[in-house]
Motif scaffolding. Structure first.
Motif, PDB file in Angstrom:
ATOM      1  N   LEU A 122       0.837  -1.203   0.000  1.00 57.83           N
ATOM      2  CA  LEU A 122       0.000   0.000   0.000  1.00 57.83           C
ATOM      3  C   LEU A 122       0.871   1.253   0.000  1.00 57.83           C
ATOM      4  CD1 LEU A 122      -2.889   1.069   0.072  1.00 57.83           C
ATOM      5  CD2 LEU A 122      -2.813   0.895   2.559  1.00 57.83           C
ATOM      6  N   ARG A 123       1.936   1.233   0.800  1.00 55.59           N
ATOM      7  CA  ARG A 123       2.852   2.382   0.839  1.00 55.59           C
ATOM      8  C   ARG A 123       3.463   2.634  -0.538  1.00 55.59           C
ATOM      9  NH1 ARG A 123       8.244   1.321   3.704  1.00 55.59           N
ATOM     10  NH2 ARG A 123       8.519   0.325   1.700  1.00 55.59           N
ATOM     11  N   GLU A 124       3.890   1.564  -1.193  1.00 54.32           N
ATOM     12  CA  GLU A 124       4.483   1.710  -2.523  1.00 54.32           C
ATOM     13  C   GLU A 124       3.473   2.275  -3.516  1.00 54.32           C
ATOM     14  OE1 GLU A 124       5.989  -2.205  -3.295  1.00 54.32           O
ATOM     15  OE2 GLU A 124       7.707  -1.930  -1.959  1.00 54.32           O
ATOM     16  N   ALA A 125       2.222   1.830  -3.428  1.00 56.11           N
ATOM     17  CA  ALA A 125       1.183   2.353  -4.320  1.00 56.11           C
ATOM     18  C   ALA A 125       0.911   3.824  -4.044  1.00 56.11           C
ATOM     19  CB  ALA A 125      -0.099   1.537  -4.160  1.00 56.11           C
ATOM     20  N   LEU A 126       0.874   4.193  -2.766  1.00 55.13           N
ATOM     21  CA  LEU A 126       0.650   5.592  -2.404  1.00 55.13           C
ATOM     22  C   LEU A 126       1.796   6.477  -2.886  1.00 55.13           C
ATOM     23  CD1 LEU A 126      -0.759   5.072   1.196  1.00 55.13           C
ATOM     24  CD2 LEU A 126      -1.992   6.097  -0.721  1.00 55.13           C
ATOM     25  N   GLU A 127       3.030   5.989  -2.707  1.00 54.91           N
ATOM     26  CA  GLU A 127       4.193   6.763  -3.157  1.00 54.91           C
ATOM     27  C   GLU A 127       4.185   6.928  -4.673  1.00 54.91           C
ATOM     28  OE1 GLU A 127       7.357   4.474  -1.410  1.00 54.91           O
ATOM     29  OE2 GLU A 127       7.336   5.653   0.445  1.00 54.91           O
ATOM     30  N   ALA A 128       3.805   5.888  -5.375  1.00 51.46           N
ATOM     31  CA  ALA A 128       3.744   5.961  -6.839  1.00 51.46           C
ATOM     32  C   ALA A 128       2.671   6.952  -7.281  1.00 51.46           C
ATOM     33  CB  ALA A 128       3.475   4.579  -7.427  1.00 51.46           C
ATOM     34  N   GLU A 129       1.526   6.914  -6.631  1.00 51.18           N
ATOM     35  CA  GLU A 129       0.438   7.837  -6.966  1.00 51.18           C
ATOM     36  C   GLU A 129       0.838   9.277  -6.669  1.00 51.18           C
ATOM     37  OE1 GLU A 129      -3.285   8.971  -8.413  1.00 51.18           O
ATOM     38  OE2 GLU A 129      -2.275   7.048  -8.527  1.00 51.18           O
ATOM     39  N   GLY A 131       3.894  10.445  -6.614  1.00 48.05           N
ATOM     40  CA  GLY A 131       4.882  10.808  -7.633  1.00 48.05           C
ATOM     41  C   GLY A 131       4.226  11.161  -8.952  1.00 48.05           C
ATOM     42  N   GLU A 132       3.191  10.429  -9.305  1.00 45.06           N
ATOM     43  CA  GLU A 132       2.473  10.699 -10.552  1.00 45.06           C
ATOM     44  C   GLU A 132       1.764  12.056 -10.493  1.00 45.06           C
ATOM     45  OE1 GLU A 132      -1.134   8.646 -12.995  1.00 45.06           O
ATOM     46  OE2 GLU A 132       0.363   7.306 -12.113  1.00 45.06           O
ATOM     47  N   GLN A 137       1.775  17.760 -12.160  1.00 46.56           N
ATOM     48  CA  GLN A 137       1.801  19.172 -11.782  1.00 46.56           C
ATOM     49  C   GLN A 137       2.996  19.883 -12.423  1.00 46.56           C
ATOM     50  OE1 GLN A 137       1.756  19.135  -7.500  1.00 46.56           O
ATOM     51  NE2 GLN A 137      -0.494  19.148  -7.387  1.00 46.56           N
ATOM     52  N   GLU A 138       4.147  19.213 -12.450  1.00 44.45           N
ATOM     53  CA  GLU A 138       5.331  19.799 -13.076  1.00 44.45           C
ATOM     54  C   GLU A 138       5.096  20.018 -14.568  1.00 44.45           C
ATOM     55  OE1 GLU A 138       8.881  17.570 -12.271  1.00 44.45           O
ATOM     56  OE2 GLU A 138       8.577  17.673 -10.101  1.00 44.45           O
ATOM     57  N   LEU A 139       4.487  19.057 -15.235  1.00 43.80           N
ATOM     58  CA  LEU A 139       4.186  19.195 -16.656  1.00 43.80           C
ATOM     59  C   LEU A 139       3.210  20.354 -16.884  1.00 43.80           C
ATOM     60  CD1 LEU A 139       3.746  15.514 -17.887  1.00 43.80           C
ATOM     61  CD2 LEU A 139       5.650  17.047 -18.343  1.00 43.80           C
ATOM     62  N   LYS A 140       2.252  20.464 -15.998  1.00 42.75           N
ATOM     63  CA  LYS A 140       1.255  21.522 -16.105  1.00 42.75           C
ATOM     64  C   LYS A 140       1.929  22.894 -15.901  1.00 42.75           C
ATOM     65  CE  LYS A 140      -3.373  22.547 -14.440  1.00 42.75           C
ATOM     66  NZ  LYS A 140      -4.406  22.178 -13.448  1.00 42.75           N
ATOM     67  N   ASN A 141       2.858  22.970 -14.939  1.00 43.83           N
ATOM     68  CA  ASN A 141       3.551  24.217 -14.625  1.00 43.83           C
ATOM     69  C   ASN A 141       4.477  24.626 -15.783  1.00 43.83           C
ATOM     70  OD1 ASN A 141       2.283  24.385 -12.178  1.00 43.83           O
ATOM     71  ND2 ASN A 141       3.981  23.511 -11.028  1.00 43.83           N
ATOM     72  N   GLU A 142       5.023  23.657 -16.487  1.00 46.81           N
ATOM     73  CA  GLU A 142       5.923  23.946 -17.607  1.00 46.81           C
ATOM     74  C   GLU A 142       5.128  24.251 -18.872  1.00 46.81           C
ATOM     75  OE1 GLU A 142       8.648  20.714 -18.001  1.00 46.81           O
ATOM     76  OE2 GLU A 142       9.520  21.048 -16.028  1.00 46.81           O
TER      77      GLU A 142
END
Length: 144
Positions: A122-129, A131-132, A137-142
């Motif tokens: 569950l932790r790995e899934a949360l971290e992946a989500e 990160g996504e 957000q970075e793509l949107k900001n750029e």
């Protein structure tokens, strides 16, 4: 299940428990550790048998099955909700690791280990989500 199938299942469970019961005589009188797994299996089979017999007699399940704990994250969680859930999951991982380290021979150690494995997934899934979300957000900001 149909009543006939339930009857067959009950008979099979009863037969299997009886056969296991007969194997207890093969152990030495003082071999408690050797008998324990067999006794646990017999008890599990008897509980299943009681469930099936109850269903045959009443047409209903004997007991409500526990709700399984989530192994994936719910859709549509906000970044803040994911962060809160991630923090909670990390705390629970730490608690389970500590229990396992302090009492590795406890009778619930296998349950704790299974819960720890579930929490790590569950932790790995949360971290992946998370990160996504940050990547989007970075793509949107750029402006991409």
């Amino acid at each position: 299940m149909e009543k006939e199938q339930l009857m067959l299942k009950a008979e099979d469970l009863h037969r299997r428990a009886a056969l296991l019961s007969n194997t207890l005589a093969d152990f030495a009188d003082n071999d408690v550790a050797g008998r324990l797994p067999v006794v646990k299996q017999i008890l599990q089979l008897r509980e299943e048998w009681k469930d099936v017999r109850f269903e045959i007699e009443t047409g209903q399940q004997r007991r409500k099955l526990p709700e399984p704990k989530p192994t994936t994250i719910p859709l549509g969680m906000s970044e803040a909700e994911i962060k809160v859930e991630l923090a909670r999951t990390r705390v629970n991982i730490s608690k389970n690791k500590q229990k396992l380290e302090e009492q590795p021979d406890h009778k619930k150690a296998d349950v704790w280990q299974a819960e720890l494995d579930r929490l790590i997934g569950l932790r790995e899934a949360l971290e992946a989500e998370l990160g996504e979300i940050k990547y989007k957000q970075e793509l949107k900001n750029e402006g991409l």
